[in-house]
Design a protein around this motif. Structure first.
Motif, PDB file in Angstrom:
ATOM      1  N   ALA A 244      -3.808  -6.026   9.167  1.00 30.18           N
ATOM      2  CA  ALA A 244      -4.867  -6.994   8.873  1.00 30.18           C
ATOM      3  C   ALA A 244      -5.647  -7.352  10.133  1.00 30.18           C
ATOM      4  O   ALA A 244      -6.503  -8.246  10.108  1.00 30.18           O
ATOM      5  CB  ALA A 244      -4.265  -8.252   8.262  1.00 30.18           C
ATOM      6  N   GLY A 245      -5.373  -6.670  11.244  1.00 26.54           N
ATOM      7  CA  GLY A 245      -6.050  -6.953  12.514  1.00 26.54           C
ATOM      8  C   GLY A 245      -6.042  -5.732  13.413  1.00 26.54           C
ATOM      9  O   GLY A 245      -5.796  -4.603  12.966  1.00 26.54           O
ATOM     10  N   ASN A 246      -6.293  -5.968  14.680  1.00 25.79           N
ATOM     11  CA  ASN A 246      -6.400  -4.885  15.646  1.00 25.79           C
ATOM     12  C   ASN A 246      -5.019  -4.492  16.182  1.00 25.79           C
ATOM     13  O   ASN A 246      -4.698  -4.705  17.347  1.00 25.79           O
ATOM     14  CB  ASN A 246      -7.325  -5.319  16.792  1.00 25.79           C
ATOM     15  N   TYR A 247      -4.207  -3.906  15.292  1.00 28.33           N
ATOM     16  CA  TYR A 247      -2.865  -3.464  15.668  1.00 28.33           C
ATOM     17  C   TYR A 247      -2.437  -2.338  14.729  1.00 28.33           C
ATOM     18  O   TYR A 247      -3.128  -2.027  13.750  1.00 28.33           O
ATOM     19  CB  TYR A 247      -1.866  -4.619  15.622  1.00 28.33           C
ATOM     20  N   LYS A 248      -1.291  -1.726  15.015  1.00 29.67           N
ATOM     21  CA  LYS A 248      -0.788  -0.604  14.230  1.00 29.67           C
ATOM     22  C   LYS A 248       0.433  -1.033  13.400  1.00 29.67           C
ATOM     23  O   LYS A 248       1.117  -1.989  13.770  1.00 29.67           O
ATOM     24  CB  LYS A 248      -0.378   0.543  15.155  1.00 29.67           C
ATOM     25  N   PRO A 249       0.729  -0.313  12.297  1.00 24.81           N
ATOM     26  CA  PRO A 249       1.931  -0.631  11.521  1.00 24.81           C
ATOM     27  C   PRO A 249       3.217  -0.449  12.341  1.00 24.81           C
ATOM     28  O   PRO A 249       4.217  -1.115  12.096  1.00 24.81           O
ATOM     29  CB  PRO A 249       1.881   0.368  10.358  1.00 24.81           C
ATOM     30  N   TYR A 250       3.147   0.466  13.305  1.00 27.05           N
ATOM     31  CA  TYR A 250       4.292   0.697  14.185  1.00 27.05           C
ATOM     32  C   TYR A 250       3.818   1.249  15.520  1.00 27.05           C
ATOM     33  O   TYR A 250       2.692   1.766  15.631  1.00 27.05           O
ATOM     34  CB  TYR A 250       5.282   1.683  13.549  1.00 27.05           C
TER      35      TYR A 250
ATOM     36  N   ASN B  31      11.864   7.413  22.128  1.00 28.26           N
ATOM     37  CA  ASN B  31      12.589   7.596  20.873  1.00 28.26           C
ATOM     38  C   ASN B  31      12.758   6.296  20.092  1.00 28.26           C
ATOM     39  O   ASN B  31      13.520   6.247  19.127  1.00 28.26           O
ATOM     40  CB  ASN B  31      13.980   8.201  21.145  1.00 28.26           C
ATOM     41  N   LEU B  32      12.072   5.245  20.525  1.00 30.14           N
ATOM     42  CA  LEU B  32      12.169   3.964  19.843  1.00 30.14           C
ATOM     43  C   LEU B  32      10.915   3.679  19.030  1.00 30.14           C
ATOM     44  O   LEU B  32       9.793   3.908  19.491  1.00 30.14           O
ATOM     45  CB  LEU B  32      12.402   2.833  20.846  1.00 30.14           C
ATOM     46  N   VAL B  33      11.128   3.166  17.804  1.00 32.07           N
ATOM     47  CA  VAL B  33      10.020   2.778  16.936  1.00 32.07           C
ATOM     48  C   VAL B  33      10.110   1.273  16.700  1.00 32.07           C
ATOM     49  O   VAL B  33      11.168   0.756  16.317  1.00 32.07           O
ATOM     50  CB  VAL B  33      10.079   3.517  15.584  1.00 32.07           C
ATOM     51  N   PHE B  34       8.983   0.569  16.935  1.00 32.91           N
ATOM     52  CA  PHE B  34       8.926  -0.889  16.799  1.00 32.91           C
ATOM     53  C   PHE B  34       8.067  -1.234  15.583  1.00 32.91           C
ATOM     54  O   PHE B  34       6.934  -0.753  15.457  1.00 32.91           O
ATOM     55  CB  PHE B  34       8.328  -1.521  18.066  1.00 32.91           C
ATOM     56  N   ILE B  35       8.608  -2.076  14.690  1.00 31.64           N
ATOM     57  CA  ILE B  35       7.940  -2.399  13.430  1.00 31.64           C
ATOM     58  C   ILE B  35       8.041  -3.899  13.159  1.00 31.64           C
ATOM     59  O   ILE B  35       9.106  -4.495  13.370  1.00 31.64           O
ATOM     60  CB  ILE B  35       8.584  -1.635  12.248  1.00 31.64           C
ATOM     61  N   ASN B  36       6.961  -4.506  12.683  1.00 32.79           N
ATOM     62  CA  ASN B  36       6.949  -5.894  12.195  1.00 32.79           C
ATOM     63  C   ASN B  36       6.352  -5.901  10.796  1.00 32.79           C
ATOM     64  O   ASN B  36       5.290  -5.296  10.575  1.00 32.79           O
ATOM     65  CB  ASN B  36       6.095  -6.798  13.093  1.00 32.79           C
ATOM     66  N   GLN B  37       7.008  -6.597   9.850  1.00 34.13           N
ATOM     67  CA  GLN B  37       6.483  -6.669   8.496  1.00 34.13           C
ATOM     68  C   GLN B  37       6.767  -8.038   7.877  1.00 34.13           C
ATOM     69  O   GLN B  37       7.712  -8.732   8.269  1.00 34.13           O
ATOM     70  CB  GLN B  37       7.096  -5.581   7.613  1.00 34.13           C
ATOM     71  N   VAL B  38       5.902  -8.403   6.894  1.00 29.38           N
ATOM     72  CA  VAL B  38       6.091  -9.629   6.111  1.00 29.38           C
ATOM     73  C   VAL B  38       6.296  -9.233   4.646  1.00 29.38           C
ATOM     74  O   VAL B  38       6.315  -8.056   4.305  1.00 29.38           O
ATOM     75  CB  VAL B  38       4.898 -10.595   6.268  1.00 29.38           C
ATOM     76  N   ALA B  39       6.422 -10.230   3.768  1.00 30.94           N
ATOM     77  CA  ALA B  39       6.786  -9.988   2.362  1.00 30.94           C
ATOM     78  C   ALA B  39       5.567  -9.628   1.516  1.00 30.94           C
ATOM     79  O   ALA B  39       5.259 -10.296   0.517  1.00 30.94           O
ATOM     80  CB  ALA B  39       7.489 -11.209   1.786  1.00 30.94           C
ATOM     81  N   LEU B  40       4.905  -8.571   1.901  1.00 29.21           N
ATOM     82  CA  LEU B  40       3.709  -8.128   1.177  1.00 29.21           C
ATOM     83  C   LEU B  40       4.108  -7.179   0.056  1.00 29.21           C
ATOM     84  O   LEU B  40       4.832  -6.202   0.289  1.00 29.21           O
ATOM     85  CB  LEU B  40       2.753  -7.434   2.140  1.00 29.21           C
ATOM     86  N   LYS B  41       3.675  -7.471  -1.180  1.00 25.56           N
ATOM     87  CA  LYS B  41       3.960  -6.608  -2.322  1.00 25.56           C
ATOM     88  C   LYS B  41       2.718  -6.513  -3.193  1.00 25.56           C
ATOM     89  O   LYS B  41       2.174  -7.525  -3.632  1.00 25.56           O
ATOM     90  CB  LYS B  41       5.136  -7.161  -3.141  1.00 25.56           C
ATOM     91  N   ASP B  42       2.267  -5.286  -3.416  1.00 25.19           N
ATOM     92  CA  ASP B  42       1.060  -5.033  -4.227  1.00 25.19           C
ATOM     93  C   ASP B  42      -0.133  -5.819  -3.708  1.00 25.19           C
ATOM     94  O   ASP B  42      -0.927  -6.381  -4.481  1.00 25.19           O
ATOM     95  CB  ASP B  42       1.318  -5.374  -5.695  1.00 25.19           C
ATOM     96  N   GLY B  43      -0.241  -5.898  -2.389  1.00 19.83           N
ATOM     97  CA  GLY B  43      -1.391  -6.542  -1.778  1.00 19.83           C
ATOM     98  C   GLY B  43      -1.317  -8.050  -1.693  1.00 19.83           C
ATOM     99  O   GLY B  43      -2.245  -8.685  -1.190  1.00 19.83           O
ATOM    100  N   LYS B  44      -0.211  -8.654  -2.169  1.00 20.63           N
ATOM    101  CA  LYS B  44      -0.070 -10.107  -2.131  1.00 20.63           C
ATOM    102  C   LYS B  44       1.292 -10.478  -1.526  1.00 20.63           C
ATOM    103  O   LYS B  44       2.238  -9.704  -1.585  1.00 20.63           O
ATOM    104  CB  LYS B  44      -0.174 -10.708  -3.538  1.00 20.63           C
ATOM    105  N   ILE B  45       1.363 -11.676  -0.960  1.00 20.87           N
ATOM    106  CA  ILE B  45       2.628 -12.165  -0.430  1.00 20.87           C
ATOM    107  C   ILE B  45       3.532 -12.573  -1.588  1.00 20.87           C
ATOM    108  O   ILE B  45       3.133 -13.350  -2.465  1.00 20.87           O
ATOM    109  CB  ILE B  45       2.412 -13.351   0.524  1.00 20.87           C
ATOM    110  N   LEU B  46       4.743 -12.038  -1.598  1.00 19.96           N
ATOM    111  CA  LEU B  46       5.705 -12.374  -2.635  1.00 19.96           C
ATOM    112  C   LEU B  46       6.369 -13.716  -2.324  1.00 19.96           C
ATOM    113  O   LEU B  46       6.854 -13.935  -1.210  1.00 19.96           O
ATOM    114  CB  LEU B  46       6.780 -11.281  -2.728  1.00 19.96           C
TER     115      LEU B  46
END
Length: 381
Positions: free
Chosen positions: A250-256, A261-276
């Protein structure tokens, strides 16, 4: 000098005698899964009976890490160590007329032992902690069936001790193995009689194990590396775990971001385009809402991870760290219980590679009013 030599010889003989006595003892594993501690209470009585004759040693272990504080210090058994014992006493809660999920999952990993005849001829006995007592014989039979497939020598309790049981109150004794009816009120569980029968079962089992000691081959089976051989992508299909579409930034950043060999990920409770279940725990959402949102958030994390490894989750070497941040009131303290949903899902998918370091904390607010945010670090090929 002669006195010193005599003393030395006596000490040496004493040590040799001690070693020989230890070697002549039967080593018996008391292997349990326990939820609320009822099975563990029976296990202690079984172990006491095993060791009462001074001819056997009992080692209590559990099949998986328990959440109950009373069980935290009990070591975890591995499948590969089972053939090293002279007998195994299996204990489990009764789950709807069957053995518990934890015990069933552990036994399902013994296929390599079965194909290599590793447990054939080894004595086994079973005991269980029931709720009301309904379905206990079905559950004990299910236990026996699983062990019979391995060719183990099944040792029943029979009607030993029945004459001393107080028949004015419900008791958990059966001919197949002792049980305890843990949910019945106004009577301490396990009862004095149930404990006595468990001790008697352990004592009888030790005699059988000692008699059979050395009559069957203890095979050292080369463990099948199930963690490497299992296909994660296929496993997701088997478990009917459907990963969502990768949420778009939703901004100037990447999904990961991948660094080495390290992958960094941040996520929230998004489901079908809406916050659950948006909102703050204890204000407009409850714990079940947050747990549901936590699962969705972790599925988002794994969906992003799959994209990071080019669609092949078999390239994941280790889940290194999970951090759960929950939208809670200031006085809330049960964050770890909420985060268990994400941890359990990760281990369910990746097995040993899914076990991770973890942090959990609360926040006064989370972006887009999500009830949870998960930060994850994975090591990949």
């Amino acid at each position: 000098m002669k006195k010193l030599s005599t003393v030395f010889v006596l000490i040496l003989l004493l040590k040799i005698t001690t070693v020989m006595a230890q070697e002549n003892k039967a080593r018996i594993l008391v292997l349990i899964h326990s939820d609320n501690g009822g099975t563990y209470e029976l296990a202690k009585e079984i172990a006491s009976g095993i060791e009462s004759g001074k001819n056997a040693t009992a080692i209590i272990k559990q099949v998986k890490e328990a959440q109950n504080p009373k069980l935290k210090n009990i070591p975890i058994a591995s499948v590969d160590e089972l053939p090293s014992y002279d007998g195994i006493a299996f204990g489990s809660p009764v789950y709807f007329g069957n053995i518990s999920t934890g015990m069933s999952e552990f036994l399902s990993k013994t296929v390599n032992l079965w194909t290599n005849h590793a447990l054939e001829g080894m004595p086994a006995t079973v005991f269980m902690s029931a709720g009301s007592g309904a379905g206990k014989e079905l559950a004990l039979n299910a236990f026996w069936n699983s062990l019979a497939v391995h060719g183990m020598v099944l040792v029943s309790n029979g009607i030993r001790g029945n004459e001393t049981v107080n028949k004015s109150i419900p008791q958990g004794n059966t001919v197949l193995g002792i049980t305890s009816m843990a949910s019945l009120k106004d009577v301490e569980r396990p009862t004095k009689d149930e404990r006595g029968l468990a001790e008697l079962q352990g004592r009888n089992f030790a005699k059988t194990a000692l008699t059979l000691k050395g009559t069957f081959t203890k095979k050292q089976v080369i463990a099948a590396n199930s963690e490497q051989s299992r296909d994660i992508n296929e496993l997701l299909k088997q478990k009917n775990i459907i990963l969502p579409q990768v949420p778009q930034p939703a901004g100037n950043y990447k999904p990961y971001v991948r660094s080495g060999n390290l992958v960094f990920i941040n996520q929230v409770a998004l489901k079908d385009g809406k916050i659950l279940n948006p909102g703050k725990l204890g204000v407009n959402v409850n714990e079940n809402h947050v747990k549901e949102a936590t699962k969705v958030t972790m599925l988002n994390v794994i969906a992003v991870l799959k994209e990071a490894v080019g669609g092949d989750l078999n390239k994941v070497k280790q889940c290194v760290q999970l951090t759960g941040i929950f939208n809670t009131k200031d006085d809330y303290t049960q964050h770890a219980d909420l985060m268990n949903v994400a941890s359990d899902l990760t281990v369910d998918i990746f097995g040993e590679k899914g076990k991770h370091a973890r942090a959990t904390l609360g926040a006064s607010s989370i972006p887009v009013n999500s009830p949870v945010e998960i930060q994850a670090v994975f090591e990949v090929e």
